[in-house]
Design an enzyme around this catalytic site. Structure first.
Site, short mmCIF file in Angstrom:
data_model
loop_
_atom_site.label_atom_id
_atom_site.label_comp_id
_atom_site.label_asym_id
_atom_site.label_seq_id
_atom_site.Cartn_x
_atom_site.Cartn_y
_atom_site.Cartn_z
N CYS A 125 0.90 -1.12 -0.04
CA CYS A 125 0.03 -0.26 -0.15
C CYS A 125 0.93 1.17 0.01
O CYS A 125 0.54 2.30 -0.56
CB CYS A 125 -0.95 0.07 1.17
SG CYS A 125 -0.36 -0.10 2.91
N THR A 126 2.01 1.34 0.64
CA THR A 126 2.99 2.49 0.58
C THR A 126 3.65 2.55 -0.90
O THR A 126 3.40 3.73 -1.36
CB THR A 126 4.39 2.14 1.58
OG1 THR A 126 3.73 1.82 2.89
CG2 THR A 126 5.12 3.26 1.58
#
Lengths: 433, 528
Positions: A216-217
């Site tokens: 997700c980063t």
């Protein structure tokens, strides 16, 4: 056997000039204060070392080149070497048996030729391929095995193979394994006596966890140049190139990743995406220098020499070195792990929630530092829970992923874990909390 | 060669580099350790090896591969059959009878065509006595198994002034070995230590404080709240804590625990991972940002009390400027611009990073002002790149004090103390010293264990009881007093080259004292 013939042709006597082994013979002609009383100095041990002993070197890279040269000088004359790699220009700052003209050629073959040219009378038999290509009979022919590898998977394989080779009825089947590894100014060497001392698998939890960036980063909130590079290689490459495999040794591929990562970095105003960093992240490059490799390889070969000749006590069993701040080293006995899946035999007790699904259990196994299995298949003595392959069985067992483990396995029941990358299976004893 | 640190956002993202040149690719795996600056230092270095032994050749191999500029082997001997058996940089029996230095140099040079190498066939003793300036013209001098008298002369010669080259003295006997480095003083900017620079959360600079004050934690969007970087959270948390604690940060253990809870209480939802990260970093707020004692202790260096001129060593000019900088409020080290990664969205993180970068640049400008003051108004004396390196690594500067070679063996009490502190390793040093002293008296004979004991007693004092470990290690040395085992040579080759690289690049931290090596039990230790 061809190696037997060559030993006769090139064997020690014809190439040994008087005083050739003046230095080494000083430790072979008399014992020291820490030499085993069983050591018999003199001709017999020299003959064993120079005419009989057969040693296998796994890896002809940074450690391998050093190991081959040291073994040849100490008097081992029947050396075999396995390596599946070819020479790259970035090897030349430390792999000293290779020259620019050798780039692209197999490491094992070039290294073997070089040693034989330089050290008269030594026979080095190369194999350009994988350790997994060879069977038990192949490994049984050696007295000792030294590993200079950069791959955890290959180490686990050879470790498990040598442990499985041990037949209590046949002492010759126990092959001492000497393992070295380096990273920048740090390194370690160790002596493994399969089934007697702790094995490679016993110490798996000592490995550093590889840096992994949450997806997700990478996808949503990049902050570091590394996040942009991961985005380019993990998300954009498959999207743009489909099935085409990324080759991290291909400058065009690195160039593409670099430009895509740089563009994303620009969009998010992130600094520091460079060619070198791109290559470092996608290839997971570990810094490597000649000096650390020399220290660790020398230590490995010294242990091989002491074990082969009994001329002095050998390392029990782990030597760790950190060379960044002065010289710090630590010698200790790494203990066996009774529940080691390779040499321990006891099943691993694991306590999970009754609510856990099979999928959750698999997730945990993949993350667990002392297990480290990539794609585990699970079964109980009477049924298959989930199999990664073949595709038909995968499809047939897939519905189980969402089921609760507690519906499939009773309290105290056993689950057998296998994975294609591992030559052993792991037994889990399930407790519910 | 590129330097990722020095690229600004424009060049990094608009002008793409092409694939690095072949030299950069060749050295890639080491550039990741000592960067282009370290590589330049290596390429400018000139190393002198006294003897072309197997150990010397192994040391040089590990210096030629990473690309030192020049090496010379000074050795007047011819290759013996024994040499041909234990040195990889000889071509077996075909090298026998040829000049040893020439053979070894020729074969070493095959490893790297960027390196210059020379064989000097003069006699070491003659050169030390008759041509001392030649020896002093090198960056570093390395001696392996030289005799005591020659070592004393050499060590005296290179202990004349602070600018003399460092001397590495290496000795080995069978499985046992030791080496040491003679230098006055060694200053390191890039020690690559694990020391973490302060983020100034307890003394926030104005733009950081302004930014934090401008955020309304309570009413912001919950997603934004869960993306606040921990630095911002902790600056705010410490502010509110101080308001209710008479302006004091958490001090006692109980208060620190309370502060952590205080941080967690600021969460809007229980699963805000950025607040968990802030809790884990909360201990940093309890450590007041000051000048660490390891750094302030450097300010008492005598070089700073003497008048400094543009020709003074740049390290001390920079250190003097640092002293002035820290004398001003808020009495801290210049800010290091690197912000660690933390849970945050891109916008918040990049903004914060910019604040740190801007502040670090401003402080560097102030630092340069002090440097100008130190130099009486003169500018451009210290290269900008060096100022950058100094400021970037200011929290991990090191000054190592060295000793003259052999100093330990002249201090009986110190030696005896080492023997009682670390009987095993100190015995190794004492036994190696005893061997050297024995051979000084009886050059062509081998000592017995008893004879080594006698010499050891003369070094440490007759009244000192030798530990039982002494007999073990000295027994090993008496077994093989002149054996140069290939594995020991290779081990030393790696160790000595590693320390040589640290001395030359002035990066990482070299040893002080003796590094003793026992390859029977496979251990190393520092003695003295």
């Amino acid at each position: 056997m061809s190696s037997h013939e060559s030993t006769e042709q090139n064997g020690s006597a014809s190439h040994d000039w008087p005083d050739r082994y003046h230095h080494i013979d000083q430790v072979l002609d008399k014992p020291g204060p820490r030499t085993d009383p069983g050591f018999a100095p003199g001709a017999e041990v020299k003959t064993f070392l120079r005419d009989t002993c057969k040693i296998l070197v796994i890896g002809a890279g940074g450690l391998g080149c050093e190991i081959l040269a040291n073994l040849a000088l100490t008097g081992f004359k029947d050396i075999h070497v396995i390596d599946m790699d070819t020479i790259d220009i970035s090897n030349l700052n430390r792999q000293f048996l290779f020259r620019p003209k050798d780039v692209g050629n197999p490491k094992a073959i070039v290294a073997a030729d070089y040693i034989m040219k330089r050290v008269p009378g030594v026979v080095v038999t190369p194999y350009y391929g994988k350790i997994q290509d060879k069977d038990d009979d192949y490994y049984l022919q050696f007295n000792l095995v030294i590993c200079g590898l950069d791959s955890v998977e290959a180490r686990r394989w050879i470790n498990a193979t040598l442990v499985n080779l041990v037949d209590p009825e046949n002492p010759e089947s126990l092959k001492p394994l000497i393992d070295g590894g380096t990273e920048g100014f740090k390194g370690q060497s160790r002596v493994i006596l399969p089934t007697v001392t702790s094995c490679y698998e016993c110490s798996l939890d000592m490995l550093n966890k590889p840096t992994a960036f949450p997806i997700c980063t990478i996808a949503n909130t990049p902050r570091l140049p590394e996040h942009c590079i991961e985005w380019a290689s993990v998300l954009e490459w498959p999207k743009v190139h489909g099935e085409k495999k990324m080759d991290t040794d291909d400058p065009e591929h690195i160039g593409w990743l670099y430009s895509v990562a740089a563009a994303r970095a620009k969009e998010f105003k992130i600094e520091g995406v460079t060619w070198s960093l791109t290559q470092g992240v996608v290839k997971n490059i570990i810094p490597a220098i000649a000096s650390t490799n020399a220290i660790i390889a020398a230590s490995c070969c010294n242990e091989a020499f002491k074990i082969a000749t009994s001329s002095a006590a050998y390392l029990n069993n782990y030597f760790m070195l950190i060379g960044t701040d002065g010289v710090y080293s630590f010698t200790f006995e790494h203990e066996r792990r009774p529940e080691c899946p390779v040499c321990g035999g006891e099943s691993v007790d694991i306590s999970i929630s009754r609510e856990w699904t099979v999928e959750r259990l698999i997730e945990m196994l993949v993350e667990k530092q002392d297990i480290q299995i990539k794609k585990p298949s699970l079964s109980t003595p009477d049924k298959q829970i989930y199999l990664q392959a073949p595709p038909q069985l995968e499809a047939a067992t897939r519905p189980n992923l969402e089921k609760k483990v507690s519906d499939l396995v009773p309290e105290g029941g056993e689950i057998t874990i296998t994975a294609s990358s591992l030559p052993f299976s792991l037994s889990l004893k399930i407790q519910y909390r | 060669m590129h330097d990722s640190e020095s690229q600004d956002i424009e060049t990094a993202t608009t002008v793409l580099e092409s694939q690095p040149d072949s030299k950069t690719r060749r050295y890639d795996r080491q550039l990741r350790l000592w960067a282009a600056s370290g590589q330049r230092a290596l390429e400018n270095s000139r190393v002198l090896l006294l003897s072309g032994s197997a150990t010397s050749a192994s040391i040089l191999k590990n210096l030629v591969l990473p690309g030192i500029g020049h090496f010379t082997i000074l050795d007047d001997s011819l290759v013996t059959p024994r040499d041909a058996g234990n040195n990889f940089f000889l071509e077996g029996d075909s090298s026998i009878g040829k000049p040893r230095a020439e053979e070894v140099v020729r074969l070493l040079l095959e490893l790297n065509d960027q390196v210059e190498g020379k064989a000097d066939l003069r006699n070491v003793k003659n050169v030390v006595e008759e041509d001392p300036e030649y020896i002093k013209s090198f960056t570093l001098v390395i001696a392996h198994n030289l005799d005591l008298e020659l070592l004393r002369k050499l060590s005296n010669l290179l202990w004349g002034s602070e600018t003399d080259p460092a001397l590495m003295v290496v000795s080995s006997a069978g499985f046992m070995a030791e080496f040491s480095i003679q230098f006055y003083e060694h200053c390191v900017m890039e020690s690559h230590s694990d020391a973490v620079p302060s983020l100034r959360m307890d003394k926030p600079f104005s733009s950081l404080l302004e930014y934090t004050d401008g955020l309304d934690f309570q009413s912001m969007d919950p997603t934004d709240h869960s993306h606040l970087p921990y630095v911002v959270i902790l600056v705010r948390a410490l502010q509110t804590w101080k308001q209710s604690h008479d302006g004091s940060p958490p001090k006692s253990y109980a208060e620190k625990q309370e502060f952590k809870q205080h941080v967690l209480d600021m969460r809007l939802k229980l699963d805000e991972e950025n607040f968990e990260e802030a809790e884990a970093q909360a201990y940093r707020c309890a450590i007041a940002t000051t000048v660490p004692s390891e750094i302030s202790s450097l300010f008492s260096h005598p070089a700073l009390s003497a008048p400094l001129t543009p020709t003074s060593p740049p390290f001390f000019l920079l250190l003097a400027a640092l002293k002035k900088f820290t004398e001003q409020p808020p009495h801290v080290l210049p800010l290091t611009s690197t912000l660690p990664d933390m849970r945050a969205d891109t916008k918040n993180y990049i903004h914060l990073q910019k604040l740190y970068k801007k502040q670090a640049d401003d402080e560097k400008t102030a630092f340069k002002g002090y440097l100008k003051e130190v130099l009486g108004g003169e500018e451009g004396v210290v290269e900008d790149a060096m100022v950058d390196t100094f400021v970037k690594n200011v929290h991990q500067l090191k000054i190592l004090k060295g000793k003259k070679w052999g100093a330990l063996d002249k201090e009986k009490t110190l030696l005896a103390q080492e023997l009682s502190n670390a009987p095993n390793h100190a015995s190794t040093h004492l036994a190696m010293s005893a061997l050297l002293h024995y051979h000084a008296q009886s050059p062509d004979t081998d000592p017995t264990l008893e004879q080594l004991r006698t010499v050891a007693h003369s070094l440490v004092g007759q009244d000192v009881q030798l530990p039982e470990e002494f007999d073990v290690v000295a027994g090993e040395i008496a077994r093989t007093p002149t054996a140069e085992l290939p594995n020991t040579a290779a081990f030393l080759g790696g160790m000595v080259a590693q320390e040589a690289i640290k001395m030359i690049t002035k990066q990482y931290v070299p040893i002080t004292g003796y590094c003793v090596i026992d390859l029977v039990e496979t251990s190393t230790a520092i003695v003295g």
